[in-house]
Design a protein around this motif. Sequence first.
Motif, PDB file in Angstrom:
ATOM      1  N   CYS A 112      59.851  55.216  42.366  1.00 31.30           N
ATOM      2  CA  CYS A 112      58.487  54.904  41.924  1.00 31.30           C
ATOM      3  C   CYS A 112      57.987  53.673  42.696  1.00 31.30           C
ATOM      4  N   ASP A 113      56.700  53.427  42.596  1.00 32.17           N
ATOM      5  CA  ASP A 113      56.142  52.226  43.232  1.00 32.17           C
ATOM      6  C   ASP A 113      56.185  51.029  42.292  1.00 32.17           C
ATOM      7  N   LYS A 160      58.548  44.441  34.069  1.00 36.03           N
ATOM      8  CA  LYS A 160      58.193  45.411  35.106  1.00 36.03           C
ATOM      9  C   LYS A 160      59.002  45.184  36.370  1.00 36.03           C
ATOM     10  N   CYS A 161      59.055  46.222  37.172  1.00 34.83           N
ATOM     11  CA  CYS A 161      59.791  46.142  38.421  1.00 34.83           C
ATOM     12  C   CYS A 161      58.876  46.664  39.529  1.00 34.83           C
ATOM     13  N   TRP A 162      58.684  45.851  40.546  1.00 34.90           N
ATOM     14  CA  TRP A 162      57.738  46.169  41.616  1.00 34.90           C
ATOM     15  C   TRP A 162      58.433  46.333  42.958  1.00 34.90           C
ATOM     16  N   ARG A 163      57.988  47.284  43.739  1.00 40.60           N
ATOM     17  CA  ARG A 163      58.341  47.307  45.163  1.00 40.60           C
ATOM     18  C   ARG A 163      57.436  46.332  45.877  1.00 40.60           C
ATOM     19  N   ARG A 164      57.939  45.676  46.886  1.00 38.40           N
ATOM     20  CA  ARG A 164      57.098  44.701  47.582  1.00 38.40           C
ATOM     21  C   ARG A 164      55.840  45.362  48.155  1.00 38.40           C
ATOM     22  N   GLU A 165      55.980  46.611  48.621  1.00 37.55           N
ATOM     23  CA  GLU A 165      54.817  47.294  49.221  1.00 37.55           C
ATOM     24  C   GLU A 165      53.705  47.486  48.195  1.00 37.55           C
ATOM     25  N   THR A 166      54.073  47.657  46.932  1.00 37.51           N
ATOM     26  CA  THR A 166      53.062  47.850  45.890  1.00 37.51           C
ATOM     27  C   THR A 166      52.290  46.549  45.675  1.00 37.51           C
ATOM     28  N   LEU A 167      53.015  45.444  45.600  1.00 39.12           N
ATOM     29  CA  LEU A 167      52.340  44.151  45.420  1.00 39.12           C
ATOM     30  C   LEU A 167      51.468  43.832  46.639  1.00 39.12           C
ATOM     31  N   GLU A 168      51.985  44.154  47.802  1.00 39.37           N
ATOM     32  CA  GLU A 168      51.185  43.911  49.015  1.00 39.37           C
ATOM     33  C   GLU A 168      49.941  44.795  49.012  1.00 39.37           C
ATOM     34  N   GLY A 169      50.090  46.017  48.544  1.00 39.05           N
ATOM     35  CA  GLY A 169      48.968  46.951  48.500  1.00 39.05           C
ATOM     36  C   GLY A 169      47.897  46.518  47.512  1.00 39.05           C
ATOM     37  N   ILE A 170      48.328  45.988  46.353  1.00 43.41           N
ATOM     38  CA  ILE A 170      47.377  45.517  45.348  1.00 43.41           C
ATOM     39  C   ILE A 170      46.638  44.287  45.877  1.00 43.41           C
ATOM     40  N   GLY A 171      47.337  43.423  46.557  1.00 40.47           N
ATOM     41  CA  GLY A 171      46.743  42.197  47.098  1.00 40.47           C
ATOM     42  C   GLY A 171      46.712  41.089  46.069  1.00 40.47           C
ATOM     43  N   LEU A 172      47.647  40.166  46.148  1.00 40.07           N
ATOM     44  CA  LEU A 172      47.730  39.103  45.137  1.00 40.07           C
ATOM     45  C   LEU A 172      46.533  38.153  45.180  1.00 40.07           C
ATOM     46  N   ASP A 173      45.866  38.087  46.327  1.00 42.08           N
ATOM     47  CA  ASP A 173      44.707  37.188  46.445  1.00 42.08           C
ATOM     48  C   ASP A 173      43.595  37.553  45.470  1.00 42.08           C
ATOM     49  N   GLY A 174      43.517  38.833  45.132  1.00 46.53           N
ATOM     50  CA  GLY A 174      42.429  39.277  44.269  1.00 46.53           C
ATOM     51  C   GLY A 174      42.763  39.236  42.786  1.00 46.53           C
ATOM     52  N   VAL A 175      43.951  38.762  42.416  1.00 41.20           N
ATOM     53  CA  VAL A 175      44.348  38.757  41.003  1.00 41.20           C
ATOM     54  C   VAL A 175      43.672  37.588  40.294  1.00 41.20           C
ATOM     55  N   PHE A 176      42.859  37.874  39.297  1.00 41.87           N
ATOM     56  CA  PHE A 176      42.055  36.810  38.687  1.00 41.87           C
ATOM     57  C   PHE A 176      42.533  36.356  37.317  1.00 41.87           C
ATOM     58  N   SER A 177      43.402  37.123  36.644  1.00 41.50           N
ATOM     59  CA  SER A 177      43.788  36.777  35.269  1.00 41.50           C
ATOM     60  C   SER A 177      44.685  35.564  35.225  1.00 41.50           C
ATOM     61  N   SER A 178      44.507  34.736  34.186  1.00 43.29           N
ATOM     62  CA  SER A 178      45.457  33.635  34.041  1.00 43.29           C
ATOM     63  C   SER A 178      46.457  33.926  32.928  1.00 43.29           C
ATOM     64  N   GLY A 179      46.011  34.511  31.825  1.00 44.60           N
ATOM     65  CA  GLY A 179      46.909  34.735  30.682  1.00 44.60           C
ATOM     66  C   GLY A 179      47.517  36.124  30.675  1.00 44.60           C
ATOM     67  N   TYR A 180      47.567  36.728  29.486  1.00 44.49           N
ATOM     68  CA  TYR A 180      48.275  37.997  29.321  1.00 44.49           C
ATOM     69  C   TYR A 180      47.525  39.175  29.924  1.00 44.49           C
ATOM     70  N   LEU A 181      46.250  38.988  30.187  1.00 41.60           N
ATOM     71  CA  LEU A 181      45.473  40.021  30.862  1.00 41.60           C
ATOM     72  C   LEU A 181      46.135  40.393  32.188  1.00 41.60           C
ATOM     73  N   PHE A 182      46.868  39.451  32.740  1.00 41.22           N
ATOM     74  CA  PHE A 182      47.594  39.684  33.979  1.00 41.22           C
ATOM     75  C   PHE A 182      48.395  40.988  33.918  1.00 41.22           C
ATOM     76  N   GLN A 183      49.034  41.230  32.775  1.00 37.98           N
ATOM     77  CA  GLN A 183      49.881  42.431  32.654  1.00 37.98           C
ATOM     78  C   GLN A 183      49.043  43.686  32.859  1.00 37.98           C
TER      79      GLN A 183
END
Length: 255
Positions: A112-113, A160-183
């Motif tokens: 899985c990704d 959760k368990c992530w493949r690095r390619e999935t995190l790279e694909g999502i793009g961490l720069d665009g992650v805006f949540s600070s609290g639990y919304l992050f999940q």
Amino acid sequence: MRSIVVLPTYNERENLEKVVERILKAVPGIHILVVDDNSPDGTGELAEELAGRYRGRIFVLHRAKKEGLGRAYVAGFRHALAHDYDVLVQMDADLSHDPAYLRPMLQRIRECDVVLGSRYVRGINVVNWDLKRLLLSKCASLYVRLVTRMPVTDATGGFKCWRRETLEGIGLDGVFSSGYLFQVEMTYKAFRSGFGIGEEPIIFYERDLGRSKMNRRIIWEALWGVLKLRFAPRWMTHVETGGPQMDRPRHETAA
Ligand SMILES: Nc1nc2c(ncn2[C@@H]2O[C@H](COP(=O)(O)OP(=O)(O)OP(=O)(O)O)[C@@H](O)[C@H]2O)c(=O)[nH]1
Ligand SMILES: [Mg+2]
């Protein structure tokens, strides 16, 4: 595959030693990155002590101040990606997430990704929650599924368990949540980008020691944030980096 557990901590002095020892024992060869937000109870110092004791297996990222779980994970993921890990696990440091599930999750990530540890794949698997807390979680999960249409049984979990390619694909720069919304944000972005999501059943244990960091502000952020994720223009909530890297089914749930 080089794997690392990213463990955010804020005032987890009473839990840290036990959780890292159980992780190291559960998966020989796995590494741990503790991301501490300058905990006043001395968790950061204890993490350094453990890093000295288990040299080369435990690492510590110290941050200047408490900025929420989401910010701590983004910093931890960036650090781990920069150090060439292939698989990144996220879990709570309060022993709510049993390290015994690491092996099945690491096995599953081969196909899985992203793998979600799910409390609700088979009925309700939480220990020591009162009815109020259970209702809050179930309602949150239902709300997220209704708004986002994600076909997952546990949309708000944090193991959760992530493949690095999935995190790279999502793009961490665009992650805006600070609290639990992050999940929710992370899983939703993986879903929307077409990554293959797997769910592994887990039992969730409420913490015995230390205090919860949940508060009203975090809950409000999550309520509004889910709507923002779903309905705000894509450029506000997403950084385009090319979608899935692998040809895999969009979604599968453990039997
Ligand atoms: N670095 C960092 N870690 C955090 C922050 N907020 C929470 N954490 C950690 O994130 C994990 C989950 O937080 P908890 O307080 O257990 O949240 P929760 O599981 O919803 O609450 P409980 O059910 O009461 O345990 C724990 O390991 C916390 O120490 C933060 O602002 N910074
Ligand atoms: Mg907890």
